[in-house]
Enzyme design. Structure first.
Site, PDB file in Angstrom:
ATOM      1  N   ASP A  98       0.862  -1.185   0.000  1.00  0.00           N
ATOM      2  CA  ASP A  98       0.000   0.000   0.000  1.00  0.00           C
ATOM      3  C   ASP A  98       0.902   1.241   0.000  1.00  0.00           C
ATOM      4  O   ASP A  98       1.680   1.444   0.939  1.00  0.00           O
ATOM      5  CB  ASP A  98      -0.882  -0.018   1.259  1.00  0.00           C
ATOM      6  CG  ASP A  98      -2.231   0.650   1.032  1.00  0.00           C
ATOM      7  OD1 ASP A  98      -3.252   0.092   1.467  1.00  0.00           O
ATOM      8  OD2 ASP A  98      -2.250   1.737   0.409  1.00  0.00           O
ATOM      9  N   ASP A 199      -2.823   4.884  -2.279  1.00  0.00           N
ATOM     10  CA  ASP A 199      -3.789   5.555  -1.397  1.00  0.00           C
ATOM     11  C   ASP A 199      -4.114   6.963  -1.899  1.00  0.00           C
ATOM     12  O   ASP A 199      -3.206   7.761  -2.141  1.00  0.00           O
ATOM     13  CB  ASP A 199      -3.151   5.645  -0.002  1.00  0.00           C
ATOM     14  CG  ASP A 199      -4.151   6.014   1.059  1.00  0.00           C
ATOM     15  OD1 ASP A 199      -5.108   5.255   1.255  1.00  0.00           O
ATOM     16  OD2 ASP A 199      -3.978   7.067   1.683  1.00  0.00           O
ATOM     17  N   GLU A 253      -6.287   4.240  -5.709  1.00  0.00           N
ATOM     18  CA  GLU A 253      -7.540   4.523  -5.009  1.00  0.00           C
ATOM     19  C   GLU A 253      -7.963   5.913  -5.441  1.00  0.00           C
ATOM     20  O   GLU A 253      -7.214   6.877  -5.274  1.00  0.00           O
ATOM     21  CB  GLU A 253      -7.371   4.473  -3.489  1.00  0.00           C
ATOM     22  CG  GLU A 253      -8.712   4.611  -2.803  1.00  0.00           C
ATOM     23  CD  GLU A 253      -8.628   5.126  -1.402  1.00  0.00           C
ATOM     24  OE1 GLU A 253      -7.669   5.812  -1.058  1.00  0.00           O
ATOM     25  OE2 GLU A 253      -9.538   4.813  -0.616  1.00  0.00           O
ATOM     26  N   HIS A 326     -11.310  -2.163   3.818  1.00  0.00           N
ATOM     27  CA  HIS A 326     -11.157  -1.822   5.241  1.00  0.00           C
ATOM     28  C   HIS A 326     -11.836  -0.507   5.608  1.00  0.00           C
ATOM     29  O   HIS A 326     -11.812  -0.111   6.777  1.00  0.00           O
ATOM     30  CB  HIS A 326      -9.657  -1.749   5.557  1.00  0.00           C
ATOM     31  CG  HIS A 326      -8.983  -0.680   4.776  1.00  0.00           C
ATOM     32  ND1 HIS A 326      -8.780  -0.741   3.402  1.00  0.00           N
ATOM     33  CD2 HIS A 326      -8.486   0.516   5.162  1.00  0.00           C
ATOM     34  CE1 HIS A 326      -8.187   0.360   2.992  1.00  0.00           C
ATOM     35  NE2 HIS A 326      -8.004   1.139   4.028  1.00  0.00           N
ATOM     36  N   ASP A 327     -12.386   0.180   4.601  1.00  0.00           N
ATOM     37  CA  ASP A 327     -12.998   1.491   4.862  1.00  0.00           C
ATOM     38  C   ASP A 327     -14.523   1.470   4.831  1.00  0.00           C
ATOM     39  O   ASP A 327     -15.155   2.521   5.003  1.00  0.00           O
ATOM     40  CB  ASP A 327     -12.566   2.490   3.772  1.00  0.00           C
ATOM     41  CG  ASP A 327     -11.130   2.913   3.914  1.00  0.00           C
ATOM     42  OD1 ASP A 327     -10.524   3.253   2.884  1.00  0.00           O
ATOM     43  OD2 ASP A 327     -10.612   2.904   5.051  1.00  0.00           O
TER      44      ASP A 327
HETATM   45  O1  TEU Z   1      -9.155   6.289   2.097  1.00  0.00           O
HETATM   46  C1  TEU Z   1      -9.441   7.393   1.279  1.00  0.00           C
HETATM   47  C2  TEU Z   1     -10.865   7.809   1.370  1.00  0.00           C
HETATM   48  O2  TEU Z   1     -11.133   8.976   1.471  1.00  0.00           O
HETATM   49  C3  TEU Z   1     -12.013   6.829   1.259  1.00  0.00           C
HETATM   50  O3  TEU Z   1     -11.578   5.524   1.215  1.00  0.00           O
HETATM   51  C4  TEU Z   1     -12.989   6.979   2.412  1.00  0.00           C
HETATM   52  O4  TEU Z   1     -13.815   8.048   2.052  1.00  0.00           O
HETATM   53  C5  TEU Z   1     -12.329   7.253   3.757  1.00  0.00           C
HETATM   54  O5  TEU Z   1     -11.816   6.081   4.261  1.00  0.00           O
HETATM   55  C6  TEU Z   1     -13.351   7.872   4.729  1.00  0.00           C
HETATM   56  O6  TEU Z   1     -14.416   7.013   4.895  1.00  0.00           O
HETATM   57  C7  TEU Z   1      -7.753   5.985   2.143  1.00  0.00           C
HETATM   58  C8  TEU Z   1      -7.544   4.738   2.994  1.00  0.00           C
HETATM   59  O7  TEU Z   1      -8.201   3.632   2.373  1.00  0.00           O
HETATM   60  C9  TEU Z   1      -8.123   5.027   4.364  1.00  0.00           C
HETATM   61  O8  TEU Z   1      -8.063   3.871   5.200  1.00  0.00           O
HETATM   62  C10 TEU Z   1      -7.329   6.161   4.993  1.00  0.00           C
HETATM   63  O9  TEU Z   1      -7.949   6.513   6.216  1.00  0.00           O
HETATM   64  C11 TEU Z   1      -7.293   7.380   4.067  1.00  0.00           C
HETATM   65  O10 TEU Z   1      -7.030   7.067   2.700  1.00  0.00           O
HETATM   66  C12 TEU Z   1      -6.166   8.309   4.498  1.00  0.00           C
HETATM   67  O11 TEU Z   1      -4.929   7.681   4.230  1.00  0.00           O
END
Ligand code: TEU
Length: 551
Positions: A98, A199, A253, A326-327
């Site tokens: 990542d 990311d 992403e 994971h989000d």
């Molecule tokens: O997430 C970016 C992001 O903005 C979306 O996945 C989502 O809107 C966010 O998690 C809020 O709900 C990436 C990573 O996947 C996430 O785990 C991190 O918290 C974020 O970037 C910051 O690095």
């Protein structure tokens, strides 16, 4: 369409903190993953996407990196990483790491130097601006709530953080920053990894701070930050400096990347990325106030996201097929039915993930139907996004308990509860106290109880993954939604010069008759029951899903 390993390969995403704890500290670790490599291989997946394992103070559970070239102490050490990588390779699998390059931790040495004085050589590794008489430079907001600028008392200037206050944004305008990132990428690629998930890569080019107000009403927060003026210069430079020199995979992403901008990122002539995660379906229920202000949506709206993206990238570019990570909440709870039709709907989602055009991503635990968790108090949650929500609610004098149901439904911790390996204490995840409360349904929902059950979700994933590999038309073939406006059924055709498949998913609790003129076919897979086609229609029972192949 040219065949590629990263198009056909099934990706399995691991969130290491929650995967498997080998040393009893309650936190998943690299040795815990090593211990499960045979299990991962048994799924039939080809590529592991490993969420951040670098040194981090864990303000955002590893997405705030303080040292890109060392392993987080809680996860182990570089020797164990090397052992993990060797174990992955020995089993014929590949590894994506990542890459978090939009920001670092505020504990990274670069930031410690940058903040120390306005004339420090690393000052413009980050984005510093004078405020305006005590107010931030502009009205940008953090994805995690509050202002996107924080005043640092050392120099009295504000720094930009699109995420937490401990995640200062890097200044990609600075070629020294870009070269630092390219060197980090090469460090890991030269160790033998096979690519990166990148990311929020769509955010790395910032618009002009003085004339791009964040507009809470019309433009989504992601659109304010995504697709900035130099994003493609940066990605083409990154490709030239790094990606072009390796047989590797990249998936960006991309919150804010939409149908009008997608091909600029993944068009084959662009020499940028192989694919992106788009979020049309993932933000589909986010209301004006964001994810904790959910709004209803229809199956046609959900289906349209997949149809639009397939059409957008048809013939040039490639996409990802995912329903969770994971989000986001657990897919069987969010898009399926984790009650009466838990098993059937989990299998339906597996069939969908493995029968659309794009690279298939499976998130840890979804392969055996892990569900959302029901916590009772804000104290039970870990996620910084939820911690910040709590602070905002308390500041507004809100009744926290009133928000527990919404946070349980929408929160990121749903996907971060420890993996439920078996029905022993702590679900076999740890011998210590788990860092995050384990879902109490682990006694019923766990991998071990499904391992030898031919009818289990786990063995259906194994079967469905093999079916995708043995039927490459499901990977590369054309696609057509057969009835976009149908409110219960998602049915599509997949075909190429040699094969034709029809896929039917009943996303409802009611029995549906779906018109079809198919009569001469072979059944490829069905989640339960048996196909019933008569009088020009197929009967679809609640949450029934199947693929048929015409002769
Ligand atoms: O997430 C970016 C992001 O903005 C979306 O996945 C989502 O809107 C966010 O998690 C809020 O709900 C990436 C990573 O996947 C996430 O785990 C991190 O918290 C974020 O970037 C910051 O690095």
């Amino acid at each position: 369409m040219e065949r590629k390993w990263w198009k056909e390969g099934i990706v399995y995403q691991i969130y290491p903190r929650s995967f498997n704890d080998s040393d009893g500290d309650g936190i998943g670790d690299l040795r815990g993953i090593i211990q499960k490599l045979d299990y991962i291989k048994s799924l039939g997946v080809d590529i592991i996407w490993l969420c951040p394992v670098y040194q981090s103070p864990n303000d955002d559970n590893g997405y705030d990196i303080s040292d890109y070239r060392n392993i987080m102490d809680e996860f182990g050490n570089m020797q164990e990483f090397d052992e993990l990588l060797a174990g992955i390779k020995a089993r014929g699998m590949r590894l994506l790491m990542d890459l978090v390059a939009n920001h670092t931790s505020d504990e990274h040495e670069w930031f410690l130097e940058s903040k120390s004085s306005v004339d420090n050589p690393k000052r413009d590794y980050y984005i510093w601006r004078q405020g305006d008489n005590g107010t931030p430079p502009n009205n940008w907001k953090s994805i995690f709530g509050g202002d996107a600028w924080l005043k640092d008392e050392t120099t009295g200037e504000y720094f930009l953080h699109l995420f937490t206050t401990k995640q200062p944004d890097l200044n990609w305008e600075n070629p020294n920053v870009r070269n630092e990132i390219y060197d980090i990428m090469k460090f890991w690629l030269d160790k033998g990894i096979d690519g990166f998930r990148m990311d929020v890569i769509s955010f790395i080019s910032k618009r002009n701070y003085d004339d791009t107000p964040y507009d809470e009403l019309n433009v989504s927060i992601n659109k304010t930050y995504a697709n900035g003026p130099k994003i493609h210069d940066y990605l083409q430079e990154m490709n030239k400096e790094v990606m072009a020199n390796y047989d590797m995979m990249t998936v960006g992403e991309g919150p804010g990347i939409d149908l009008t901008t997608a091909r600029d990122y993944v068009g084959e002539e662009r020499n940028e990325l192989n694919m992106v995660f788009h979020f049309g379906h993932m933000f589909i229920d986010h209301g004006p106030g964001g994810k904790f202000d959910p709004v209803p949506y229809s199956l046609p709206e959900f289906k349209k996201v997949f149809s639009d993206w397939d059409k957008c990238l048809r013939g040039n570019g490639w996409s990802s097929i995912f329903l969770g990570n994971h989000d986001f909440p657990r897919i069987v709870s969010r898009f399926g039915n984790d009650g009466q039709y838990w098993k059937e709907s989990a299998k339906l989602l597996a069939t969908m993930l493995c029968s659309l055009r794009g690279t298939t991503y499976v998130y840890q635990g979804d392969e055996f139907g892990m569900t959302n968790v029901e916590y009772e108090s804000f104290d039970d949650f870990d996620d910084v996004e939820i911690r910040n929500l709590r602070k905002a609610l308390e500041a507004n004098g809100e009744d926290l308990q009133k928000f527990i149901p919404i946070v349980n439904k929408q929160g990121r911790d749903n996907a971060r509860t420890p993996i439920q390996w078996d029905d022993s204490e702590n679900a076999g995840f740890t011998t210590g106290t788990p860092w995050l409360k384990i879902n109490p349904n682990y006694s019923d929902i766990n991998a071990a109880s499904q391992e030898n059950d031919p009818d289990s979700i786990l063995n259906f994933y194994r079967e469905m993954i093999q079916i995708r590999k043995q039927n490459l038309t499901l990977v590369y073939g054309d696609y057509q939604d057969l009835d976009p406006e149908n409110n219960e059924v998602y049915a599509y055709r997949r075909w190429d010069d040699d094969n034709e498949y029809f896929v039917f998913h009943n996303f409802s609790e009611i029995e549906v008759q779906f018109p079809t003129d198919v009569s001469d076919y072979n059944l490829v897979v069905i989640n339960y029951g048996s196909p019933e086609i008569s009088n020009g229609a197929i009967k679809l029972n609640p949450w029934q899903s199947l693929i048929i192949k015409t002769k």
